[in-house]
Design an enzyme around this catalytic site. Structure first.
Site, short mmCIF file in Angstrom:
data_model
loop_
_atom_site.label_atom_id
_atom_site.label_comp_id
_atom_site.label_asym_id
_atom_site.label_seq_id
_atom_site.Cartn_x
_atom_site.Cartn_y
_atom_site.Cartn_z
CB VAL A 178 -0.98 0.02 1.21
CG1 VAL A 178 -2.02 -1.07 1.06
CG2 VAL A 178 -0.23 -0.12 2.53
CB ILE A 200 5.65 -2.15 4.14
CG1 ILE A 200 6.25 -3.51 4.45
CG2 ILE A 200 6.22 -1.08 5.04
CD1 ILE A 200 7.72 -3.58 4.13
CD GLU A 201 4.03 -8.22 3.15
OE1 GLU A 201 3.27 -9.07 2.67
OE2 GLU A 201 5.02 -8.52 3.84
CG MET A 202 -2.17 -6.86 1.53
SD MET A 202 -2.85 -8.54 1.57
CE MET A 202 -4.53 -8.25 1.03
CG ASN A 256 4.03 -6.38 6.58
OD1 ASN A 256 4.33 -5.20 6.50
ND2 ASN A 256 4.93 -7.35 6.62
#
Lengths: 334, 334
Positions: free
Chosen positions: B83, B125-127, B123
């Site tokens: 994201v 820095i992921e979703m 997470n």
């Protein structure tokens, strides 16, 4: 007693609605322009390209990222998010039934699906490719794309024109027929609830279909001013007038705040609303449109009826196979 | 003359290869754990969740964004982009055939697909979802998901556990059998080219299959050190040792630079390579592995043969229908 009254109301409404000649079901196929007849090979290639994030600089954004074919044809965001988390000022229009628009983009600056498809790929805040030459160079390295282009365009080379033709051919298959409204118009008078019929009547009576006309409720070829009447409260809250619409392209004062009339098809699935995606719910969108465009203050009941009708414009989504995107040797993303 | 010599070589190689007992074709189904028997309803729900970007804070990142089911099961990037354009330090492993891994993630910190599926969603820095409670609250507002959870889990409520069970059930269907290698092992001795057979023999002779063992070439249950021998040139260029692998989780010195053995299946489609995605091409990856793990300097010909064999591990991708994701009233993304 309630049921009988509803039935009486329904019969009365059916009379007035059938008197209006403008109600049309959605066609199940979309015509192709003379320069780009639709073929199975073009559709297959276009579907691959449409869903391939490798058409973006970072390899993370495909056409379908913002115009999602698994959802209502857009992303449910106020403004779409392009490469590196960037956002613009406008809300992604739905790709479903876009084949029935005579112009594309909110400001109508593209006169065909082919012309539209070329835009986002090289827009720095959307897919971020430096040039279509770079896109073509990337596609040329992928053996599977060479074969798919050969199947679609014979001996012609991979090119921007052929890529966008294929994408447009695929988009012409993205049609959602057989909504409750279509069934109703087709003769199945049980397809709409009494409340939806009331909403349908109200939409005609208020004049919504003066602009949202035609089977896709998208006023083919029509540009309209929004907002027509400035309403201090809505403007202060949602900043509709910050973006000058068509005038941002033409630089002409008379085009200020003019917009393509967007489709109402599947609108229940495409929140948030308006060109800037500032309005989260459909009932507020209906309230605002009635006030700013028609200077009408709707009651809660009227709004609920219209929203019920708009929900009847959600169509059937065609079954689609996922494309298997051809592999690429090596990687060029950072 | 060349053909005859190739044929003689081939026959000689076939003898040595068939003597090795370890070559196995990929199973076409993956076993489910006792707590999560696979059902059609779970697969259908899991496929929807897997492809739904609304499981991310911005509504732009789905499981499939980084582990792309239309591509080789990942994103062809060195490090995935989550994201708001954020990136981490590791390369996304392929989801294809991940059902045959006994542990998941590069550092093997999840012992099941179910446990893995829970991680990226929250997470940052992921979703980027704040919590699974927020995910559940979002899903509860979507009528179509309520129905899909009911079909898969009966009267049980929508929950993190059931969402991840469904995603894992779907992932267990993501198997790519019938690669040229599988056909060869199954008895079709024409399925591999002579060069691929040479590469296959070289892979066994060098000892690659000591770690990349089993039908998925993923050393089930095995953690191995990488790089084993520090090679100044490769290290300076690719910074493999910056990330301490398993030790980042366990904080134990003896786990430093230990990694799950990744699958070699479909490796021709999953550039760039290694845990940090630092190596762009398969031939360089083979050269580096031989040097750092086995202290062998391969000739160009040997590398080409092995790469030819690795290309024979590209399987058949099952035909999949696109999920139709249920609509959401309103919008909560910014």
């Amino acid at each position: 007693m309630f049921k009988i009254r509803s039935l009486v109301t329904l019969i009365a409404l059916l009379g007035s609605i059938s008197a209006a000649s403008a109600w049309e079901a959605l066609p199940t196929t979309a015509p192709a322009p003379p320069g780009n007849p639709t073929t199975d090979a073009k559709i297959a290639l276009g579907k691959m390209l449409y869903h391939d994030p490798r058409l973006s600089s970072t390899g993370t954004v495909s056409c379908s990222s913002c115009h999602n074919t698994m959802l209502g044809g857009e992303d449910n965001r106020p403004n779409s998010m392009g490469v590196n988390g960037q956002t613009g000022g406008r809300s992604a229009p739905t790709v479903w039934n876009s084949a029935f628009n005579t112009v594309q983009f909110w400001d109508g600056r593209a006169d065909s699906l082919e012309a539209q498809a070329a835009g986002p790929v090289t827009n720095p805040i959307e897919m971020g490719m430096k040039s279509w030459d770079d896109v073509v160079a990337r596609l040329e390295k992928i053996e599977g794309y060479q074969k798919a282009f050969d199947a679609a365009f014979g001996t012609e080379p991979i090119s921007k024109d052929n890529a966008t033709r294929a994408i447009a051919a695929y988009e012409r298959t993205l049609i959602t027929p057989n909504s409750p409204y279509d069934k109703f118009v087709g003769g199945d008078k049980t397809a709409l609830t009494p409340q939806q019929v009331k909403g349908m009547e109200k939409v005609a009576e208020l004049g919504c279909t003066g602009c949202h006309s035609g089977p896709a409720f998208n006023g083919p070829g029509m540009f309209q001013k929004f907002p027509v009447t400035s309403n201090g409260f809505f403007e202060a809250q949602h900043h509709f007038s910050k973006d000058k619409g068509l005038a941002e392209v033409t630089k002409k004062a008379e085009n200020e705040h003019f917009w393509k009339v967007p489709t109402l098809r599947n609108i229940a699935l495409t929140a948030p609303y308006f060109h800037n995606g500032a309005v989260k719910t459909l009932d507020t969108a209906v309230q605002i449109m009635a006030k700013t465009q028609l200077n009408k203050d709707l009651s809660k009941e009227e709004i609920a009826d219209i929203v019920a009708f708009l929900n009847a414009l959600t169509g059937e989504f065609p079954e689609q196979k996922m494309p298997v995107l051809p592999g690429t040797p090596g990687s060029n993303f950072n």
